[in-house]
Design a protein around this motif. Structure first.
Motif, PDB file in Angstrom:
ATOM      1  N   GLY A 149      10.603 -41.619  11.546  1.00 38.49           N
ATOM      2  CA  GLY A 149       9.189 -41.774  11.195  1.00 38.49           C
ATOM      3  C   GLY A 149       8.617 -40.451  10.748  1.00 38.49           C
ATOM      4  N   VAL A 150       7.471 -40.503  10.046  1.00 40.80           N
ATOM      5  CA  VAL A 150       6.891 -39.275   9.500  1.00 40.80           C
ATOM      6  C   VAL A 150       6.242 -38.433  10.608  1.00 40.80           C
ATOM      7  CG1 VAL A 150       6.521 -40.434   7.269  1.00 40.80           C
ATOM      8  CG2 VAL A 150       4.608 -40.205   8.862  1.00 40.80           C
ATOM      9  N   ASN A 151       5.800 -37.254  10.239  1.00 38.89           N
ATOM     10  CA  ASN A 151       5.231 -36.285  11.191  1.00 38.89           C
ATOM     11  C   ASN A 151       4.104 -36.822  12.059  1.00 38.89           C
ATOM     12  OD1 ASN A 151       6.336 -34.710   8.931  1.00 38.89           O
ATOM     13  ND2 ASN A 151       5.670 -33.048  10.258  1.00 38.89           N
ATOM     14  N   GLY A 152       4.184 -36.517  13.311  1.00 39.88           N
ATOM     15  CA  GLY A 152       3.043 -36.721  14.185  1.00 39.88           C
ATOM     16  C   GLY A 152       2.728 -38.161  14.582  1.00 39.88           C
ATOM     17  N   GLY A 154       4.268 -39.996  16.713  1.00 45.19           N
ATOM     18  CA  GLY A 154       4.489 -40.246  18.139  1.00 45.19           C
ATOM     19  C   GLY A 154       5.941 -40.520  18.511  1.00 45.19           C
ATOM     20  N   LYS A 155       6.870 -40.047  17.700  1.00 48.90           N
ATOM     21  CA  LYS A 155       8.301 -40.290  17.989  1.00 48.90           C
ATOM     22  C   LYS A 155       8.714 -39.700  19.332  1.00 48.90           C
ATOM     23  CE  LYS A 155       9.578 -38.190  14.245  1.00 48.90           C
ATOM     24  NZ  LYS A 155       8.245 -37.996  13.668  1.00 48.90           N
ATOM     25  N   THR A 156       8.444 -38.418  19.505  1.00 40.85           N
ATOM     26  CA  THR A 156       8.920 -37.730  20.710  1.00 40.85           C
ATOM     27  C   THR A 156       8.271 -38.324  21.971  1.00 40.85           C
ATOM     28  OG1 THR A 156       9.156 -35.774  19.330  1.00 40.85           O
ATOM     29  CG2 THR A 156       9.262 -35.435  21.713  1.00 40.85           C
ATOM     30  N   GLY A 160      10.049 -40.285  25.176  1.00 33.79           N
ATOM     31  CA  GLY A 160       9.798 -39.930  26.573  1.00 33.79           C
ATOM     32  C   GLY A 160       9.388 -41.148  27.395  1.00 33.79           C
ATOM     33  N   LYS A 161       8.520 -41.954  26.813  1.00 27.34           N
ATOM     34  CA  LYS A 161       8.017 -43.137  27.533  1.00 27.34           C
ATOM     35  C   LYS A 161       9.123 -44.188  27.704  1.00 27.34           C
ATOM     36  CE  LYS A 161       3.239 -43.089  25.619  1.00 27.34           C
ATOM     37  NZ  LYS A 161       2.473 -43.734  24.521  1.00 27.34           N
ATOM     38  N   ILE A 162       9.901 -44.405  26.650  1.00 24.09           N
ATOM     39  CA  ILE A 162      10.977 -45.411  26.752  1.00 24.09           C
ATOM     40  C   ILE A 162      12.024 -44.948  27.767  1.00 24.09           C
ATOM     41  CG2 ILE A 162      12.873 -46.561  25.509  1.00 24.09           C
ATOM     42  CD1 ILE A 162      11.098 -46.707  23.061  1.00 24.09           C
ATOM     43  N   ALA A 178      17.609 -34.186  17.899  1.00 23.19           N
ATOM     44  CA  ALA A 178      18.077 -33.965  16.530  1.00 23.19           C
ATOM     45  C   ALA A 178      16.937 -33.585  15.590  1.00 23.19           C
ATOM     46  CB  ALA A 178      18.821 -35.197  16.013  1.00 23.19           C
ATOM     47  N   ASP A 179      15.736 -33.379  16.130  1.00 25.57           N
ATOM     48  CA  ASP A 179      14.695 -32.732  15.333  1.00 25.57           C
ATOM     49  C   ASP A 179      14.848 -31.241  15.576  1.00 25.57           C
ATOM     50  OD1 ASP A 179      12.558 -31.619  14.079  1.00 25.57           O
ATOM     51  OD2 ASP A 179      11.017 -32.767  15.124  1.00 25.57           O
ATOM     52  N   THR A 180      15.623 -30.614  14.717  1.00 27.01           N
ATOM     53  CA  THR A 180      15.858 -29.176  14.863  1.00 27.01           C
ATOM     54  C   THR A 180      15.043 -28.417  13.825  1.00 27.01           C
ATOM     55  OG1 THR A 180      17.732 -29.396  13.381  1.00 27.01           O
ATOM     56  CG2 THR A 180      18.206 -29.459  15.735  1.00 27.01           C
ATOM     57  N   PHE A 181      14.193 -29.174  13.126  1.00 26.60           N
ATOM     58  CA  PHE A 181      13.466 -28.623  11.987  1.00 26.60           C
ATOM     59  C   PHE A 181      12.137 -28.002  12.405  1.00 26.60           C
ATOM     60  CE2 PHE A 181      10.511 -29.183   8.396  1.00 26.60           C
ATOM     61  CZ  PHE A 181      11.199 -28.484   7.414  1.00 26.60           C
ATOM     62  N   ARG A 182      11.336 -28.767  13.147  1.00 30.13           N
ATOM     63  CA  ARG A 182      10.009 -28.281  13.502  1.00 30.13           C
ATOM     64  C   ARG A 182      10.110 -27.341  14.708  1.00 30.13           C
ATOM     65  NH1 ARG A 182       6.101 -29.661  16.929  1.00 30.13           N
ATOM     66  NH2 ARG A 182       7.017 -31.633  17.616  1.00 30.13           N
ATOM     67  N   ALA A 183       9.409 -26.212  14.614  1.00 30.37           N
ATOM     68  CA  ALA A 183       9.406 -25.259  15.724  1.00 30.37           C
ATOM     69  C   ALA A 183       8.840 -25.939  16.962  1.00 30.37           C
ATOM     70  CB  ALA A 183       8.543 -24.044  15.358  1.00 30.37           C
ATOM     71  N   LEU A 294       4.799 -49.285  17.281  1.00 30.73           N
ATOM     72  CA  LEU A 294       3.454 -49.047  16.783  1.00 30.73           C
ATOM     73  C   LEU A 294       2.680 -48.268  17.844  1.00 30.73           C
ATOM     74  CD1 LEU A 294       1.632 -49.745  14.376  1.00 30.73           C
ATOM     75  CD2 LEU A 294       0.991 -51.828  15.587  1.00 30.73           C
ATOM     76  N   THR A 295       2.412 -46.990  17.538  1.00 26.72           N
ATOM     77  CA  THR A 295       1.760 -46.136  18.541  1.00 26.72           C
ATOM     78  C   THR A 295       0.247 -46.065  18.311  1.00 26.72           C
ATOM     79  OG1 THR A 295       1.988 -44.197  17.145  1.00 26.72           O
ATOM     80  CG2 THR A 295       3.781 -44.623  18.695  1.00 26.72           C
ATOM     81  N   LYS A 296      -0.445 -45.546  19.296  1.00 26.45           N
ATOM     82  CA  LYS A 296      -1.877 -45.227  19.212  1.00 26.45           C
ATOM     83  C   LYS A 296      -2.760 -46.439  18.916  1.00 26.45           C
ATOM     84  CE  LYS A 296      -0.291 -40.815  17.355  1.00 26.45           C
ATOM     85  NZ  LYS A 296      -0.535 -39.639  16.532  1.00 26.45           N
ATOM     86  N   LEU A 297      -2.313 -47.609  19.337  1.00 28.23           N
ATOM     87  CA  LEU A 297      -3.163 -48.799  19.169  1.00 28.23           C
ATOM     88  C   LEU A 297      -4.456 -48.633  19.970  1.00 28.23           C
ATOM     89  CD1 LEU A 297      -1.109 -52.134  19.249  1.00 28.23           C
ATOM     90  CD2 LEU A 297      -2.850 -51.482  17.596  1.00 28.23           C
ATOM     91  N   GLY A 321       2.398 -48.495  21.621  1.00 27.42           N
ATOM     92  CA  GLY A 321       1.842 -47.417  22.438  1.00 27.42           C
ATOM     93  C   GLY A 321       0.352 -47.665  22.624  1.00 27.42           C
ATOM     94  N   LEU A 322      -0.076 -47.690  23.877  1.00 25.63           N
ATOM     95  CA  LEU A 322      -1.480 -48.000  24.163  1.00 25.63           C
ATOM     96  C   LEU A 322      -2.162 -46.859  24.906  1.00 25.63           C
ATOM     97  CD1 LEU A 322      -0.693 -51.654  25.215  1.00 25.63           C
ATOM     98  CD2 LEU A 322      -2.257 -51.090  23.364  1.00 25.63           C
ATOM     99  N   GLY A 323      -1.586 -45.667  24.822  1.00 28.23           N
ATOM    100  CA  GLY A 323      -2.177 -44.520  25.501  1.00 28.23           C
ATOM    101  C   GLY A 323      -1.148 -43.409  25.618  1.00 28.23           C
ATOM    102  N   GLU A 324      -1.540 -42.312  26.261  1.00 25.36           N
ATOM    103  CA  GLU A 324      -0.657 -41.145  26.248  1.00 25.36           C
ATOM    104  C   GLU A 324       0.223 -40.977  27.481  1.00 25.36           C
ATOM    105  OE1 GLU A 324      -2.093 -37.573  23.710  1.00 25.36           O
ATOM    106  OE2 GLU A 324      -3.891 -38.360  24.708  1.00 25.36           O
ATOM    107  N   THR A 325       0.024 -41.811  28.499  1.00 24.62           N
ATOM    108  CA  THR A 325       0.835 -41.611  29.702  1.00 24.62           C
ATOM    109  C   THR A 325       2.152 -42.395  29.630  1.00 24.62           C
ATOM    110  OG1 THR A 325       0.120 -43.451  31.083  1.00 24.62           O
ATOM    111  CG2 THR A 325      -1.355 -41.532  30.995  1.00 24.62           C
TER     112      THR A 325
END
Ligand SMILES: Nc1nc2c(ncn2[C@@H]2O[C@H](COP(=O)(O)OP(=O)(O)OP(=O)(O)O)[C@@H](O)[C@H]2O)c(=O)[nH]1
Ligand SMILES: [Mg+2]
Length: 346
Positions: A149-152, A154-156, A160-162, A178-183, A294-297, A321-325
């Motif tokens: 998926g594209v940047n930001g 909510g992949k990571t 964590g949640k799964i 395997a995201d070794t690209f973004r600092a 589907l995140t951030k619903l 995804g229905l929240g950040e916890t």
């Protein structure tokens, strides 16, 4: 009794909801604990609050402001649904069916249309075939789930949640960075592995992602992990590069674990609306996406994107995804979703 009324009865019942007969559509895991089910319904209700206050309350206003079902009523309804991210094409089909029913059933009072509207929206999702929403697990050896998926989007966070969910089910879980690209991406996944109490494998920034995956999978096989969750970089700088990189990752994964990846899950941010739909279409062209997360619903007042995905992309939404916890990720369930949206409307 309409479809929605059945769902409402099901979820508002005080007693246990645990038998197979108690579902309106589809197959349900009959082993699910009634208490857990009630807890899940609550997460949906809470996570969809913004959409209820936004798009659904506009629908309720519409009924109040029109004394009869006429062209101006239809025009306004159409606009509300399009604004809710349901997608123009889907809304057009919906409106045709609704007009048909109004004509055939001679409906003139807008309040009589409330339940019909909800039922018809529900039918968009369950219409021809109910998409398989369960994750496909390997019978032996590690199950490998690849997240793209594209940047930001909510992949990571999703991984964590799964991981937490799977760990609670007693599975031995390994996260592979395997995201070794973004600092900072490797470190962010490592932190999630700690929060979710699962294992982690990663190398320094800049390493070839496929090499990390190779070593991670060797470890997973040797140490007999049940599930491996692979995080990837979110850049979509150009289609050809991305396609080549995904092909390379898939090749490595398939060589080490035959039949893997068992799922390639595309993560989409619900607050991006039609943009998210375009991402799904692009990714679908370049790799075999088996499911959508589907995140951030919880962050959108629109809430209709699930229906657009079904109609325009036709890939099952497997998690939302229905929240950040850790507990705010749920296996997608159309009945709970529709209930969470419309519980006060009908
Ligand atoms: N409210 C809400 N926020 C979420 C949800 N899922 C993820 N987020 C937030 O979205 C932000 C981005 O999440 P990441 O997991 O870092 O996204 P990513 O796709 O891994 O991003 P890159 O690694 O940069 O491509 C974080 O602040 C998360 O907390 C959700 O379901 N609801
Ligand atoms: Mg990330």
């Amino acid at each position: 009794m309409g479809l929605f009324q059945k769902i409402k009865n099901l979820f508002q019942k005080e007693e246990a909801v645990d038998s197979k007969e108690d579902t309106v559509i589809g197959e349900k895991n009959s082993l699910i604990e009634p208490q857990l089910e009630r807890k899940q319904v609550k997460v949906y209700e809470k996570g969809l609050t913004k959409s209820r206050q936004g798009f659904v309350s506009r629908l309720a206003d519409l009924t109040l402001h029109h004394s009869k079902v006429d062209e101006s009523y239809f025009d306004e309804l159409e606009e509300i649904l399009i604004m809710a991210d349901i997608g123009v094409h889907t809304v057009m089909k919906f409106m045709d069916r609704l007009r048909d029913r109004v004509r055939k059933e001679n409906i003139t009072d807008p309040s009589d249309l409330r339940e019909i509207i909800v039922d018809e929206l529900f039918i968009i999702y369950v219409n021809d075939e109910v998409l398989v929403d369960k994750i496909h697990f390997a019978e032996t050896g590690p199950t490998v789930l690849l997240f793209v998926g594209v940047n930001g989007v909510g992949k990571t966070t999703t991984i964590g949640k799964i991981a937490w969910k799977l760990r609670e089910e007693g599975k031995k879980v390994l996260l592979v960075a395997a995201d070794t690209f973004r600092a900072g991406a490797v470190e962010q996944l490592r932190e999630w592995s700690e929060k979710s109490s699962v294992s982690f494998y990663g190398k320094e920034e800049g390493t070839d992602p496929s090499a990390v995956i190779y070593d991670g999978l060797v470890k997973a096989k040797e140490e007999k992990y049940d599930v491996v969750l692979i995080d990837t970089a979110g850049r979509l700088q150009n289609k050809v590069n991305l396609m080549n990189e995904l092909a390379k990752m898939n090749k490595v994964i398939g060589e080490l674990v035959p039949g893997a990846p068992h799922e390639t899950l595309l993560v989409i941010d619900a607050t991006t609306g039609q943009n998210g739909i375009s991402q799904a279409k692009s990714f679908k062209e370049i790799t075999n996406i088996t499911g959508i997360v589907l995140t951030k619903l919880d962050g959108t007042a629109k809430g209709g994107i699930v229906l657009a995905i079904k109609e325009e992309v036709n890939i099952p939404v497997k998690y939302i995804g229905l929240g950040e916890t850790k507990d705010d990720l749920q296996i997608f369930d159309i009945e709970k979703y529709i209930y969470g949206l419309f519980k006060d409307f009908v």
